[in-house]
Design an enzyme around this catalytic site. Structure first.
Site, PDB file in Angstrom:
ATOM      1  N   ASP A 275      -1.545   0.133  -2.838  1.00 13.22           N
ATOM      2  CA  ASP A 275      -0.563   0.359  -1.992  1.00 13.22           C
ATOM      3  C   ASP A 275      -1.901   1.614  -1.667  1.00 13.22           C
ATOM      4  OD1 ASP A 275       1.338   1.145  -0.578  1.00 13.22           O
ATOM      5  OD2 ASP A 275       1.210   3.080  -1.416  1.00 13.22           O
ATOM      6  N   ASN A 283       0.258   8.072   8.753  1.00 12.50           N
ATOM      7  CA  ASN A 283       0.155   7.551  10.423  1.00 12.50           C
ATOM      8  C   ASN A 283       1.128   8.779  11.271  1.00 12.50           C
ATOM      9  OD1 ASN A 283      -0.419   5.437  11.380  1.00 12.50           O
ATOM     10  ND2 ASN A 283       1.177   4.553  10.233  1.00 12.50           N
ATOM     11  N   HIS A 288      -0.563   5.987  15.585  1.00 10.26           N
ATOM     12  CA  HIS A 288      -0.343   4.683  15.535  1.00 10.26           C
ATOM     13  C   HIS A 288      -1.740   3.377  15.090  1.00 10.26           C
ATOM     14  CE1 HIS A 288       3.947   4.518  13.635  1.00 10.26           C
ATOM     15  NE2 HIS A 288       4.154   4.848  14.498  1.00 10.26           N
ATOM     16  N   ASP A 292      -3.039   1.616  12.214  1.00  2.04           N
ATOM     17  CA  ASP A 292      -3.998   0.048  12.100  1.00  2.04           C
ATOM     18  C   ASP A 292      -5.325  -0.086  11.753  1.00  2.04           C
ATOM     19  OD1 ASP A 292      -1.271  -0.191  12.668  1.00  2.04           O
ATOM     20  OD2 ASP A 292      -1.694  -0.869  14.961  1.00  2.04           O
ATOM     21  N   GLU A 319       1.428  -0.777   4.592  1.00  2.00           N
ATOM     22  CA  GLU A 319       0.086  -0.953   4.260  1.00  2.00           C
ATOM     23  C   GLU A 319       0.075  -1.261   2.205  1.00  2.00           C
ATOM     24  OE1 GLU A 319       3.369   2.622   2.399  1.00  2.00           O
ATOM     25  OE2 GLU A 319       3.061   1.658   4.318  1.00  2.00           O
TER      26      GLU A 319
END
Length: 403
Positions: A275, A283, A288, A292, A319
Site C-alpha cells: 500500500d 493526490n 490526480h 497516477d 493505491e
C-alpha cells in the site's frame, strides 16, 4: 439432348434394319424352299403324267389289262403331288396358272377313267378310240404346254422375288450404314463436346483452386488478425489500464492456479500486500494526474522485482498492489519485500504531506505457508492483510510478516 435424340434414332434404325434383314432372310429362305418344292413337284407331275400315258397307251396297244394295274397307284401319287403343289402355290402370283393346270389335269383324268372302264369291260377298240381321239390328244398337248409355261413362270417369279428381296436387303444395308454413320457422327460430336466440357471443368476447377487459395489466405490473415485481437483483448481484460500491471481479475486466476499447484506439490507459497503511504494526501496536494504518475512509477519498481517464473505483481485496487511469490518461504518473501520498499523510497518521489518521510514510501504485509489444504487460500490473504495493517499501525514505510 440433341445428341441423345440422334443416338435414339440411330439405334432405332439399326434395330429396324436388323429386323428387316432377318425378315428378308426368312422370306428368302421360305421362298426358296417353297419354289424349290413347287418346281420339284411340277417336274414330278410331268413324269407321273408321262408314266400314266405310257401305261394307258401300252395297255390299249397290247390289249393287256395287266399294264394298267399300276395306274391307280401312280394316279394316287399324282393326286397327292398335285394337292401339295396347290397348297404351296396358294400365296403365289402363278396360283391362277396352276389352277388352270389342275383343271386340265382333271379333264385328262376323266377321259382316262372312261378309257379304263372300256378296258376293264374288254372293249379295247372303244378304249383305244377314247385315248387317241383328237380332244384327248389336244387336251394332253395343252396340258404339257401349260406345264412348261407354269415351270417357266415359276422360274421368272423366283427371279423377281429374289430381286425384290435383294433390293430390300440392300436397302437394309444402306440404312444400317447410315445409322452407323450417324452413330459415328454422334460419337464424334459427343467426344468433341466432352473434351470442351472437360476443358471448361478444368478451367473452373483452377478458378475454384485459386479462389480457395485466396479464401484460405484471407482466412489465415483474418485468423491472425482475430488471434492478435483476442490476445490484445485478453491482455486488456487482464491488464490494469493505468499501471500496465496485471489487474485484479488476472491476480485471482493466477492465485487460484498457483495455490492448486502448491497444494498438489506441497510447496510453500508467499503473498505480499503493498500500500502506498498517505496516497490520498498525495493526490490532494499534487493532483490526480501526479497521483497516477506516482502509481505508474511504483508499479514499474514492483515489476522490476518480480524476476522469477511464476511471480506476479498486480494492482489490487486503488493505491494497493499484490505480489505472488510461488515457492518462497516467509524469510525469502520478506527479503523481496524489503528490496521493493527500499527501491520505492530510494526513488525519492517528493511527498511533502507524508508524516513518515518527505518522499513516497510503501508499507508491505507478507504471509507465507506450505500449502496443504485448499481452504487455506483465504486464510493466507487475510494473514497478509493483517500484516499490512500492522505495518501501517506501527508507523508505515516498513515490512511486516504475519505470525
Amino acid at each position: 439432348m440433341r445428341y441423345l435424340g440422334s443416338t435414339y434414332i440411330a439405334v432405332a434404325i439399326l434395330v429396324l434394319t436388323f429386323v428387316l434383314g432377318l425378315y428378308v432372310d426368312v422370306r428368302n429362305e421360305d421362298m426358296h424352299v417353297r419354289h424349290l418344292g413347287i418346281s420339284t413337284r411340277l417336274e414330278r407331275i410331268v413324269r407321273l403324267e408321262q408314266e400314266l400315258t405310257s401305261l394307258l397307251s401300252g395297255a390299249v396297244l397290247e390289249e393287256k389289262l395287266l399294264r394298267v394295274s399300276r395306274y391307280d397307284s401312280v394316279d394316287e401319287h399324282l393326286t397327292a403331288t398335285v394337292g401339295t403343289v396347290a397348297e404351296l402355290s396358294r400365296e403365289l402370283e402363278l396360283s391362277g396358272d396352276i389352277s388352270v393346270l389342275l383343271d386340265l389335269q382333271k379333264g385328262l383324268r376323266v377321259t382316262e377313267a372312261r378309257s379304263l372302264r372300256h378296258m376293264r369291260a374288254g372293249n379295247w377298240g372303244r378304249a383305244r378310240a377314247v385315248l387317241f381321239e383328237d380332244d384327248y390328244v389336244l387336251a394332253k398337248k395343252i396340258y404339257e404346254i401349260t406345264t412348261e409355261s407354269v415351270i417357266s413362270a415359276l422360274s421368272d417369279e423366283l427371279a423377281e422375288r429374289a430381286r425384290q428381296l435383294e433390293q430390300m436387303r440392300q436397302l437394309a444395308y444402306g440404312l444400317r450404314l447410315a445409322a452407323l454413320g450417324l452413330l459415328v457422327w454422334v460419337g464424334w460430336m459427343f467426344s468433341r463436346r466432352l473434351r470442351s466440357e472437360v476443358a471448361e471443368q478444368a478451367r473452373l476447377q483452377q478458378e475454384i483452386v485459386t479462389a480457395n487459395e485466396q479464401l484460405e489466405q484471407s482466412v489465415r490473415e483474418r485468423t491472425a488478425e482475430l488471434e492478435a485481437a483476442n490476445h490484445q483483448l485478453a491482455a486488456l481484460s487482464s491488464t490494469d489500464a493505468l499501471t500496465g500491471l496485471a489487474n485484479r481479475r488476472r491476480f485471482d486466476e493466477v492465485w487460484e492456479s498457483e495455490w492448486q499447484r502448491a497444494a498438489r506439490m506441497g510447496l510453500p507459497l508467499a503473498l505480499a500486500l503493498i500500500d502506498v503511504d498517505y496516497f490520498k494526501a498525495y493526490n490532494d496536494h499534487y493532483g490526480h494526474q501526479a497521483g497516477d504518475a506516482c502509481l505508474r512509477q511504483v508499479a514499474s519498481l514492483l515489476a522490476a522485482e518480480a524476476r522469477r517464473s511464476g511471480e506476479l505483481v498486480a494492482r489490487y485496487g486503488g493505491e494497493e498492489f499484490v505480489l505472488v511469490l510461488p515457492g518462497a518461504t516467509a524469510a525469502e518473501a520478506r527479503n523481496v519485500a524489503e528490496r521493493i520498499r527500499a527501491a520505492v523510497e530510494g526513488r525519492a518521489m517528493p511527498h511533502e504531506h507524508s508524516p513518515v518521510a518527505g518522499v513516497v514510501t510503501i508499507s508491505i504485509g507478507v504471509a507465507s505457508v506450505r500449502v496443504q489444504r485448499a481452504e487455506q487460500a483465504e486464510a493466507l490473504l487475510k494473514e497478509s492483510d493483517v500484516a499490512l495493517y500492522l505495518a501501517k499501525h506501527q508507523g508505515r514505510n516498513r515490512v511486516m510478516t504475519a505470525a
